[in-house]
Design an enzyme around this catalytic site. Sequence first.
Site, short mmCIF file in Angstrom:
data_model
loop_
_atom_site.label_atom_id
_atom_site.label_comp_id
_atom_site.label_asym_id
_atom_site.label_seq_id
_atom_site.Cartn_x
_atom_site.Cartn_y
_atom_site.Cartn_z
N GLY A 1 0.84 -1.20 0.00
CA GLY A 1 0.00 0.00 0.00
C GLY A 1 0.87 1.24 0.00
O GLY A 1 2.10 1.16 0.13
N LEU A 2 0.21 2.37 -0.11
CA LEU A 2 0.92 3.66 -0.17
C LEU A 2 1.68 3.94 1.13
O LEU A 2 1.36 3.35 2.17
CB LEU A 2 -0.11 4.78 -0.38
N PRO A 3 2.65 4.84 1.10
CA PRO A 3 3.31 5.25 2.34
C PRO A 3 2.25 5.81 3.31
O PRO A 3 1.32 6.50 2.88
CB PRO A 3 4.28 6.36 1.91
N GLY B 1 -0.68 2.43 6.57
CA GLY B 1 -0.94 1.68 7.80
C GLY B 1 -0.34 0.27 7.81
O GLY B 1 -0.65 -0.53 8.69
N LYS B 2 0.53 0.00 6.85
CA LYS B 2 1.10 -1.36 6.74
C LYS B 2 1.84 -1.77 8.00
O LYS B 2 1.59 -2.83 8.58
CB LYS B 2 2.07 -1.43 5.53
N SER B 3 2.78 -0.92 8.44
CA SER B 3 3.60 -1.29 9.60
C SER B 3 2.73 -1.39 10.85
O SER B 3 2.91 -2.31 11.66
CB SER B 3 4.68 -0.25 9.85
N SER C 1 5.93 -1.86 -2.04
CA SER C 1 5.94 -2.77 -3.19
C SER C 1 4.97 -2.29 -4.28
O SER C 1 3.93 -2.89 -4.49
CB SER C 1 5.66 -4.21 -2.77
P1 ADP Z 1 3.08 2.52 6.44
O1 ADP Z 1 3.81 1.41 7.11
O2 ADP Z 1 2.00 2.04 5.49
O3 ADP Z 1 3.94 3.55 5.81
P2 ADP Z 1 2.48 3.32 9.10
O4 ADP Z 1 1.82 2.14 9.69
O5 ADP Z 1 3.91 3.58 9.39
O6 ADP Z 1 2.23 3.28 7.53
O7 ADP Z 1 1.67 4.61 9.45
C1 ADP Z 1 0.29 4.66 9.47
C2 ADP Z 1 -0.14 5.73 10.44
O8 ADP Z 1 -1.55 5.81 10.44
C3 ADP Z 1 0.26 5.42 11.87
O9 ADP Z 1 0.65 6.57 12.51
C4 ADP Z 1 -1.03 4.84 12.47
O10 ADP Z 1 -1.10 5.06 13.86
C5 ADP Z 1 -2.08 5.65 11.74
N1 ADP Z 1 -3.38 5.00 11.66
C6 ADP Z 1 -4.54 5.57 11.98
N2 ADP Z 1 -5.57 4.72 11.78
C7 ADP Z 1 -5.05 3.57 11.33
C8 ADP Z 1 -5.62 2.34 10.95
N3 ADP Z 1 -6.92 2.10 11.00
N4 ADP Z 1 -4.79 1.37 10.50
C9 ADP Z 1 -3.48 1.60 10.42
N5 ADP Z 1 -2.89 2.74 10.76
C10 ADP Z 1 -3.66 3.75 11.22
#
Ligand code: ADP
Length: 591
Positions: A409-411, A414-416, A483
């Site tokens: 998914g996009l940056p 919420g992946k991590s 990815s």
């Molecule tokens: P990625 O790994 O995709 O770049 P991150 O997980 O690092 O994204 O960041 C996502 C951000 O969005 C985090 O700060 C997380 O707390 C916030 N967030 C808010 N709501 C959600 C949700 N429902 N699922 C995942 N992340 C969420």
Amino acid sequence: MATHERETGLIAPYGNRLVNLVVSAEARAALIEKAKHLPSVQISARSMCDLELLAVGAFSPLDRFLTEEDYRSVLATMRLADGVLFPIPLTLPVESADGLELGRELVLRSPTNEMLAVMRLEGVYPWDLEEEATAVLGTTDSRHPLVSEMHTWGRWCLSGPLTVFNLPRHKDLPDLRKTPAEVRSLLAAMGRENVVAYQPRHPMHRAHEAFTKEAALQIDGSLLIHPVAGFTNHGEDVENYTRIRCYKTLIENYYDGGRTVLNVIPLAVRMAGPRAGLWHGIINRNYGVSHLIVGRDPHSLSEGSYKTAFYDSRDVQELFLQLESEIGVRMIRHKEMIYLPQSKQYEESGRVARGMDEYIRVSATTVIEDSLFRGTQLPEWFTHPEISQILSDANPPKDRQGFCVWLTGLPSSGKSTIAETLLPMLMAKGRKVTFLDGDVVRTHLAKGLGFGKEDRVTNILRVGFVASEVVRHEGVAICALISPYAHAREQARAMVGRERFIEVFVDTPVSLCEQRDVKGMYTQAKRGDLKGFTGVDDVYELPRSPDLRINTSSMTPDESARMIIGELVQKGFIAQERRREPKGLPVGAAA
Ligand code: ADP
């Protein structure tokens, strides 16, 4: 019509003569010495399989990788320029032809640098992915495993006469990898002109046994059990090894040794539906085969695991039938077998009287899911105990097998966050988990890689490789990385194994990702301070058919992780809280 060889009685090779590109024993040493001084070209694992089969004549009358003229003709008409039917473009793609001169010799090396063959370079030509995939595979969809792999092929094709001095050495089951000439002599010794080949893709059970024996009797011929185990995606080798052990055990114990041969072809399959079906007919003919069992879906791709049906199996059979007199190999249609519990026999479904409800349709997948993956032995009506033992030794119950959850998914989608929530849930189930986070791997595994397309693909493939190792050793890999390229995700899927790869699309609208902007990078990209940022000025190719789609604007991280757990339970990778007792198959039920 096909000619028969006078001496052996077997069908003559396609084009009447078996090609042999292997240097004579006397000339070998001198050729190797000379090769050491020639410019080198490293070829892929796939090309190495192709080279081996070219060398021993399995692609007769072809004696080299296609010239440009033949290549164009094969794409357009399925025929070589001289009109001979040859439906698959057998090319030698390389990354660069810089420094190579037409008319000069070069040495072809394996991916691990072994010297294999000398080629006199007579042609260099470019090829186009879209054009070739459309013509041969009928699709450019990167869910097709060959399409996704084609993205990694070099852009130039080489051609010219070959002299091969080292055939690849197969460490697994070398005694079962015979050349066409060797298989021919085994078959000739059996004294029958007709030979029917069967190319199983999965372990053979009693239904396959009944069917293949029946086919050999029907044509009063010998039987060649001819599985393919050539270039495989990483991780399939163990599976191949088990599969072939099953065939070997089955044939040694339950087939007539005077009419059955088992041989393994190191063929790099193309999964090209109808064109591939014909191609397999030609290849088998070179091994002495007069009849080929053409299955429901032998050379194509099953709909279930690819999420789309690339080919209709009827088209495979239809094209084969249309051209069978030209290739000289007759088609035997694969028939569905059903089990009759009362008489304890297998019978072709078409032969069973209507209204008879005491029968069992045999679906290997269902039986295996129902017993083997639940940790019990396969029923004896379905498979012999020796085969059941091999399969259960090689396959722990499904809830102990490895799998990979791939979050894309996009940056800031919420992946991590979802991965970090999922991780303890899986550990609580007693699973050993490796977490490969895109940002973290860039500090070691992928250190030094940039954000250009090529480096991003390399990053995805490295993570895919590590995940495949984890999964092979029955661990769980959670991968969280943008990815952005569909073909690279598909390659990761192929590396890990299709059935063990759960693609989770974290589908958060870009506006919300921008709002979250965890690392302030959307802001930088929008200001123009950061170039090539996915979602702003770089592409994100949407997953066409992910296993799960999660919209984080309507779900919490906890709900998202639970949704993934639900999917894993459904797929059998996690046991349900209360284990169901294994059930028998419903009698008379469609599988
Ligand atoms: P990625 O790994 O995709 O770049 P991150 O997980 O690092 O994204 O960041 C996502 C951000 O969005 C985090 O700060 C997380 O707390 C916030 N967030 C808010 N709501 C959600 C949700 N429902 N699922 C995942 N992340 C969420």
